[in-house]
Design an enzyme around this catalytic site. Structure first.
Site, short mmCIF file in Angstrom:
data_model
loop_
_atom_site.label_atom_id
_atom_site.label_comp_id
_atom_site.label_asym_id
_atom_site.label_seq_id
_atom_site.Cartn_x
_atom_site.Cartn_y
_atom_site.Cartn_z
N SER A 278 0.93 -1.28 -0.01
CA SER A 278 -0.05 0.25 0.30
C SER A 278 1.08 1.19 0.05
O SER A 278 2.12 1.18 0.50
CB SER A 278 -0.73 0.18 1.16
OG SER A 278 -1.43 1.38 1.42
N TYR B 177 -2.10 -0.24 10.25
CA TYR B 177 -2.36 -0.64 8.77
C TYR B 177 -1.00 -0.34 7.98
O TYR B 177 -0.35 -1.13 7.56
CB TYR B 177 -3.45 -0.12 8.13
CG TYR B 177 -3.53 -0.50 6.70
CD1 TYR B 177 -4.36 -1.67 6.36
CD2 TYR B 177 -3.42 0.32 5.43
CE1 TYR B 177 -4.47 -2.39 5.02
CE2 TYR B 177 -3.57 -0.14 4.28
CZ TYR B 177 -3.99 -1.36 3.88
OH TYR B 177 -4.28 -1.84 2.76
#
Length: 258
Positions: free
Chosen positions: A148, A161
């Site tokens: 990501s 995250y």
């Protein structure tokens, strides 16, 4: 130029988190290049729907599914036993399974942030280690980790995250170097906002969507198929001299200055 540089005919690929969104698109893309595709996910109904859809689109292809929560040790072992029984080794592993819960850093319980790490990072590391004997049965094989942009810069996805994805990117670099001599290439992709079920809630807010688009030079939200294309490229023989790299699939987000 050999056309086989742009084909995956007969190669066996395992895609985790493949019942929807980016994982589903990756499975479809690999099938389109001729790979035999194994899809694992927690959602059994979603897996059935994906299998039926892909079998209809690729009647001559091979697609199989297995219900598994890859963050669970026992279920992961069962998945690996299933993969081992299917073919002679494994050519491609795509670590796509992921989860998130967005909160302020001080608001996470220990179980909450640890669960994010279990799904996003530890499961990918264990799958890579466990499939290593299968991958090395072939002269050339590969792993692609779906990371990501939050691993590279701050976005509003929550600290755990971003931390878990940053560690995944570093894992990619370490394994790429360590396993290069064994013929295993390891790369990653870093998506920005992609139009999936998981992002639909936030992107339904017009003010939030406007903020996202203002930070995206290409001025639109990405599609799952665009991430899948980057993943497939990193699996193809045409990318045989690429390892340890991360391709941002972000519409220019990471390159945007002021």
């Amino acid at each position: 130029m050999s056309p086989q540089r742009w084909r995956l005919d007969g190669q066996l690929a395992l895609v985790t988190g493949g019942s929807a969104g980016i994982g589903r698109a990756i499975a479809r893309e690999l099938l389109g290049f001729g790979a035999r595709v194994l899809i694992a996910a927690r959602d059994g109904n979603g897996l059935d729907a994906v299998r039926i859809e892909l079998e209809e689109e690729f009647p001559d292809g091979e697609v199989r599914t297995f219900v598994s929560d890859v963050s669970d040790d026992e279920q992961r072992r069962e998945l690996l036993d299933w993969v081992e029984d299917i073919g002679d080794g494994l050519n491609i592993l795509v670590n796509n399974a992921g989860s998130n819960l967005t909160k302020s850093a001080i608001d996470y319980s220990e179980d909450e942030w640890r669960n994010i790490f279990e799904t996003n990072l530890f499961s990918a590391f264990e799958l890579a280690r466990s499939t290593y004997p299968l991958l090395t049965k072939h002269a050339a094989s590969c792993i692609v980790n779906v990371g990501s942009v939050s691993a590279i810069t701050h976005v509003r996805s929550g600290a755990p995250y971003g931390m878990s994805k940053a560690a995944m990117h570093q894992m990619t670099r370490n394994l790429a170097v360590e396993w290069a001599e064994d013929g295993v290439r390891v790369n990653s992709v870093a998506p920005w906002y992609i139009r999936t079920r998981r992002t639909s809630g936030k992107l339904a807010d017009p003010d939030y969507l406007d903020e996202v688009l203002l930070r995206t030079p290409m001025g639109r939200i990405g599609e799952p198929e665009e991430v899948a294309a980057a993943v497939a490229f990193l699996c193809l023989p045409a990318s045989s001299y690429i390892t340890g790299e991360c391709i941002a699939v972000d519409g220019g987000f990471l390159r945007y200055g002021f």
